[in-house]
Design an enzyme around this catalytic site. Structure first.
Site, short mmCIF file in Angstrom:
data_model
loop_
_atom_site.label_atom_id
_atom_site.label_comp_id
_atom_site.label_asym_id
_atom_site.label_seq_id
_atom_site.Cartn_x
_atom_site.Cartn_y
_atom_site.Cartn_z
N SER A 68 -1.78 0.25 10.63
CA SER A 68 -2.94 0.41 9.62
C SER A 68 -2.56 0.15 8.38
CB SER A 68 -3.65 1.62 10.07
OG SER A 68 -2.93 2.75 9.48
N LYS A 69 -3.63 0.08 7.45
CA LYS A 69 -3.26 0.06 6.25
C LYS A 69 -2.36 0.91 5.57
CE LYS A 69 -7.86 -2.28 4.77
NZ LYS A 69 -9.27 -2.17 4.02
N ARG A 70 -2.40 2.07 5.92
CA ARG A 70 -1.63 3.23 5.39
C ARG A 70 -0.01 3.02 5.71
NH1 ARG A 70 -0.26 7.21 9.25
NH2 ARG A 70 -1.15 7.05 11.17
N GLY B 225 0.90 -0.01 5.14
CA GLY B 225 1.11 -1.05 4.13
C GLY B 225 0.65 -2.70 5.08
#
Length: 468
Positions: free
Chosen positions: A239-241, A243
């Site tokens: 996910s975005k967390r 990267g």
């Protein structure tokens, strides 16, 4: 023999992310290997979340990666008349029906099922409704078979069996008449003669329903391959967390498209112990049967290693085309200085990304604002002034201005002064680049040019004089 037809069908509700790019790559490779057709379809029926910006981001990402499509892009919003006709066909054949249940009734039904420890599902109560219900706009539900089972011979997961009794009657048209995802996918795959559906395993639960609708339409069932998800280093879904960003963010961060493709193909697929694959090798060697059954873990360090490999061993002219874009992002016109091809050759050993290479090469194209403090303190000293003055005199009349002559001039200056070459070369490096790090000094001077080199030596001598 049937022509292979694969498709990539993203929803334009955001950027093209790594998982989607891998799905596109696998589908593209399979079509290319078998002389087939790769179709791009934009599944934009989610009218609230779909945006033109997201469509552009997907198309831009596909172009940057070089995943050219043979047909499309096809937009589902342009095909509503076709979906409406097929829904009416299913209604006329008794394979679909209008459902007038309100949200409150459905919520109450599910609450009762959960209280009885039953699987929440629509119970088909409107299947046999004879009359419309006043004041309630109906949805259309597909009449799922009550008996039997759906068998998915998945090319990655193996044989998956789902009993029809576990599937409820899927909504295929909302109360406003708009078609739903699971229905539009089926009609599109049928109309576009898709033979192989390669997609993430988060779609596996949809597949039995889609196969039943295809069967109701008398359509052939494509081969399915559900690819395991990509995980972050902590074992959670990428996910975005972690990267996980837009494919185009990797461009912005200085990665080459072939490095990203090489990394993606190895996320879930392998050919022995081979790590480096050209595009042609990927096409030749790729096979769905070799896709791993387990999830893959995203490793940014591995991607960076691959990128450095492609910077080091790629065609300098190709790398330079990408470097020029990054120079442009710094406000540099690549034509206003040395040939970017020569910059690539000079810098690629020490730079792992194009962003790093562009920033490290900025001094070749424009004057730097100030010297690195540590480098200037150590190298631009009164003791170094004599070396720089002697160098300036030797370099001012140097012709031709080439690496061999430059190396000899620096070496001769050091010998005349009775010092090691480094005592001359390092102050010179700081004088012309502003830092203690650059390509070999003869290469640096050759790329910088005679006029710029002399001007920067003069600037350094003025700096030393003011500091003294």
């Amino acid at each position: 023999m049937t022509t292979i037809r694969t498709r990539f069908a993203p929803s334009p509700t955001g950027y093209l992310h790594i998982g989607g790019a891998r799905t596109a790559l696998f589908s593209w490779l399979y079509a290319r290997k078998h002389g087939g057709t790769f179709v791009l379809r934009i599944e934009d029926t989610d009218l609230e979340r779909s945006t033109a910006e997201s469509v552009n981001a997907i198309l831009e990402g596909m172009t940057w990666l070089g995943l050219e499509y043979d047909e499309g892009p096809f937009y589902q919003t342009h095909r509503f008349d076709r979906y409406k006709a097929v829904i009416q066909q299913l209604l006329d054949q008794g394979k679909a029906y209008h459902c007038y249940c309100t949200k409150e009734e459905l919520d109450a039904m599910r609450a009762e099922q959960m209280e009885n420890k039953e699987k929440p599902r629509y119970d088909g109560r409107c299947r046999h409704r004879a009359e419309p219900r006043e004041g309630v706009p109906p949805v259309v539900r597909f009449r799922n078979p009550d008996e039997g089972e759906v068998v998915i011979e998945d090319w990655v997961r193996g044989r998956v069996v789902v009993k029809n009794g576990e599937l409820d009657d899927l909504i295929i048209a909302r109360s406003d008449g708009s078609p739903t995802y699971n229905f539009t996918v089926v009609v599109d795959d049928h109309d576009m003669n898709i033979t192989h559906v390669i997609r993430g395993d988060d779609h596996l639960n949809n597949t039995p329903r889609q196969m039943n609708i295809l069967a109701a339409l008398g359509a052939s069932i494509p081969h399915y391959a559900h690819v395991p998800m990509i995980l972050g280093a902590d074992g959670a879904r990428l996910s975005k967390r972690h990267g996980a960003v837009s494919v185009m963010q990797y461009r912005d961060d200085g990665y080459l498209p072939e490095a990203v493709l090489n990394y993606l193909v190895r996320l879930g697929w392998s050919h022995g112990d081979q790590e480096i694959f050209s595009i042609d090798e990927m096409i030749q060697l790729f096979d769905i049967d070799a896709i791993n059954h387990s999830a893959s873990t995203f490793n940014p360090d591995k991607l960076l290693w691959l990128n450095h490999h492609y910077l080091m061993h790629g065609d300098p002219a190709h790398v330079a085309r990408h470097l020029s874009w990054h120079l442009g992002q710094l406000g540099i016109d690549p034509s206003a200085g040395p040939d970017p091809v020569e910059i690539v050759k000079a810098q690629r050993e020490r730079c792992k990304t194009l962003v790093e290479m562009a920033k490290a090469s900025e001094f070749f194209y424009r004057e730097f604002e100030q010297y690195d403090d540590k480098a200037a303190h150590k190298n631009l000293t009164p003791a170094a002034a004599a070396a720089l003055e002697a160098l300036r005199e030797n370099l001012a009349g140097l012709t031709p201005w080439g690496k061999t002559a430059l190396h000899e001039a620096v070496a001769a200056t050091a010998e005349a002064l009775g010092v090691k070459m480094g005592n001359v070369a390092q102050p010179l490096r700081v004088a012309v680049s502003g830092t203690a790090v650059s390509p070999p000094i003869d290469t640096t001077l050759e790329l910088l040019g005679q006029n710029q080199t002399l001007a920067r030596i003069d600037r350094a001598l003025e700096f030393i004089a003011k500091k003294s």
